[in-house]
Design an enzyme around this catalytic site. Sequence first.
Site, PDB file in Angstrom:
ATOM      1  N   ASP A  40       0.870  -1.180   0.000  1.00 41.10           N
ATOM      2  CA  ASP A  40       0.000   0.000   0.000  1.00 41.10           C
ATOM      3  C   ASP A  40       0.903   1.224   0.000  1.00 41.10           C
ATOM      4  O   ASP A  40       2.071   1.145   0.370  1.00 41.10           O
ATOM      5  CB  ASP A  40      -0.909   0.006   1.234  1.00 41.10           C
ATOM      6  CG  ASP A  40      -2.202   0.769   0.985  1.00 41.10           C
ATOM      7  OD1 ASP A  40      -3.265   0.118   0.945  1.00 41.10           O
ATOM      8  OD2 ASP A  40      -2.156   2.002   0.834  1.00 41.10           O
ATOM      9  N   ASP A  61       3.747   2.896  -4.141  1.00 37.92           N
ATOM     10  CA  ASP A  61       2.846   3.813  -4.835  1.00 37.92           C
ATOM     11  C   ASP A  61       2.784   3.332  -6.279  1.00 37.92           C
ATOM     12  O   ASP A  61       3.792   3.379  -7.000  1.00 37.92           O
ATOM     13  CB  ASP A  61       3.396   5.237  -4.756  1.00 37.92           C
ATOM     14  CG  ASP A  61       2.511   6.261  -5.457  1.00 37.92           C
ATOM     15  OD1 ASP A  61       1.653   5.864  -6.269  1.00 37.92           O
ATOM     16  OD2 ASP A  61       2.705   7.468  -5.195  1.00 37.92           O
ATOM     17  N   VAL A  62       1.618   2.873  -6.709  1.00 32.26           N
ATOM     18  CA  VAL A  62       1.517   2.243  -8.033  1.00 32.26           C
ATOM     19  C   VAL A  62       1.669   3.246  -9.167  1.00 32.26           C
ATOM     20  O   VAL A  62       1.731   2.842 -10.338  1.00 32.26           O
ATOM     21  CB  VAL A  62       0.195   1.461  -8.195  1.00 32.26           C
ATOM     22  CG1 VAL A  62       0.110   0.334  -7.187  1.00 32.26           C
ATOM     23  CG2 VAL A  62      -1.005   2.388  -8.109  1.00 32.26           C
ATOM     24  N   ASN A  88      -5.378  -4.505  -6.706  1.00 33.72           N
ATOM     25  CA  ASN A  88      -6.552  -3.949  -6.058  1.00 33.72           C
ATOM     26  C   ASN A  88      -6.522  -2.426  -5.983  1.00 33.72           C
ATOM     27  O   ASN A  88      -7.534  -1.799  -5.695  1.00 33.72           O
ATOM     28  CB  ASN A  88      -6.659  -4.543  -4.645  1.00 33.72           C
ATOM     29  CG  ASN A  88      -7.843  -4.012  -3.874  1.00 33.72           C
ATOM     30  OD1 ASN A  88      -8.984  -4.211  -4.269  1.00 33.72           O
ATOM     31  ND2 ASN A  88      -7.575  -3.311  -2.777  1.00 33.72           N
ATOM     32  N   TYR A 153     -13.567   7.657 -13.172  1.00 40.62           N
ATOM     33  CA  TYR A 153     -13.466   6.324 -12.563  1.00 40.62           C
ATOM     34  C   TYR A 153     -13.995   5.257 -13.517  1.00 40.62           C
ATOM     35  O   TYR A 153     -13.382   4.191 -13.679  1.00 40.62           O
ATOM     36  CB  TYR A 153     -14.244   6.310 -11.250  1.00 40.62           C
ATOM     37  CG  TYR A 153     -14.112   5.053 -10.442  1.00 40.62           C
ATOM     38  CD1 TYR A 153     -12.904   4.717  -9.834  1.00 40.62           C
ATOM     39  CD2 TYR A 153     -15.200   4.201 -10.257  1.00 40.62           C
ATOM     40  CE1 TYR A 153     -12.786   3.564  -9.066  1.00 40.62           C
ATOM     41  CE2 TYR A 153     -15.096   3.056  -9.487  1.00 40.62           C
ATOM     42  CZ  TYR A 153     -13.888   2.737  -8.892  1.00 40.62           C
ATOM     43  OH  TYR A 153     -13.776   1.594  -8.142  1.00 40.62           O
ATOM     44  N   LYS A 157     -11.888   2.143 -15.066  1.00 40.97           N
ATOM     45  CA  LYS A 157     -12.273   0.750 -14.832  1.00 40.97           C
ATOM     46  C   LYS A 157     -12.607   0.031 -16.135  1.00 40.97           C
ATOM     47  O   LYS A 157     -12.328  -1.170 -16.279  1.00 40.97           O
ATOM     48  CB  LYS A 157     -13.449   0.687 -13.855  1.00 40.97           C
ATOM     49  CG  LYS A 157     -13.085   1.063 -12.426  1.00 40.97           C
ATOM     50  CD  LYS A 157     -12.013   0.145 -11.850  1.00 40.97           C
ATOM     51  CE  LYS A 157     -11.832   0.361 -10.348  1.00 40.97           C
ATOM     52  NZ  LYS A 157     -10.800  -0.546  -9.770  1.00 40.97           N
TER      53      LYS A 157
END
Length: 245
Positions: A40, A61-62, A88, A153, A157
């Site tokens: 995370d 941090d992605v 996730n 968003y 997605k």
Amino acid sequence: MTHDLLRDKVVVVTAAAGTGIGSSVARRALEEGATVVVSDWHERRLAATASDLGVKGIPCDVTVEEQVQELVDSTVAEYGRLDVMINNAGLGGTASVLEMTDEEWHRVLDVTLNGTFRCTRAALRQMVAQGSGAVVNNASVVGWRAQEGQAHYAAAKAGVMALTRCAAMDVAEHGIRVNAVAPSLVMHQHLAKVTSEELLRELTAREAFGRSAEPFEVANVMLFLASDLASYLTGEVIAVSSRHP
């Protein structure tokens, strides 16, 4: 009841701190016999989650490629392999297209879509090298269904869904699977903080069961996709939803 679905598998879960889907899938993976690494960006919450589960935690941090690669490299250095990557990490928000700024748009897409791409790419390179593996991405029903104030968003997605299908074809020859879940309404502390009670009541009323999903109910489907029970399933997006069309 457990069935050792992930026994002897090394599983990495991103955005696993807190009380949402990530921590739930990490806990369920442990119960199914996996060696789990949680990650995370929030180091304090990550440390608390890793301590609670008794697993290794790696801050990541992605949106930062170097940190994503370090997450994979550190996992392989510690455990010798990476069998399952559960992506996730995601970021939402509510804004009309009329008022949405470029910064808001880019931030949601960078975490939710680009972050999933970075983690998928890093994981798949390792999995191809070792000759096996599975990736499970977290999408959303808003990738299919319109919802006011969710253009950024929803676009992100929908991109995760397309990424899942195409990445699956890229690595099918290596026997590696890439699938996704698409939850609808999943109640957890963060959602309750950032969503009005009125909107939550409205969204709940659309669910066929008259309630939101529990995080573990989504986690169970993710574990199925990660396990050998889904050995002939790739490029699929499974709705974890009782929502009316």
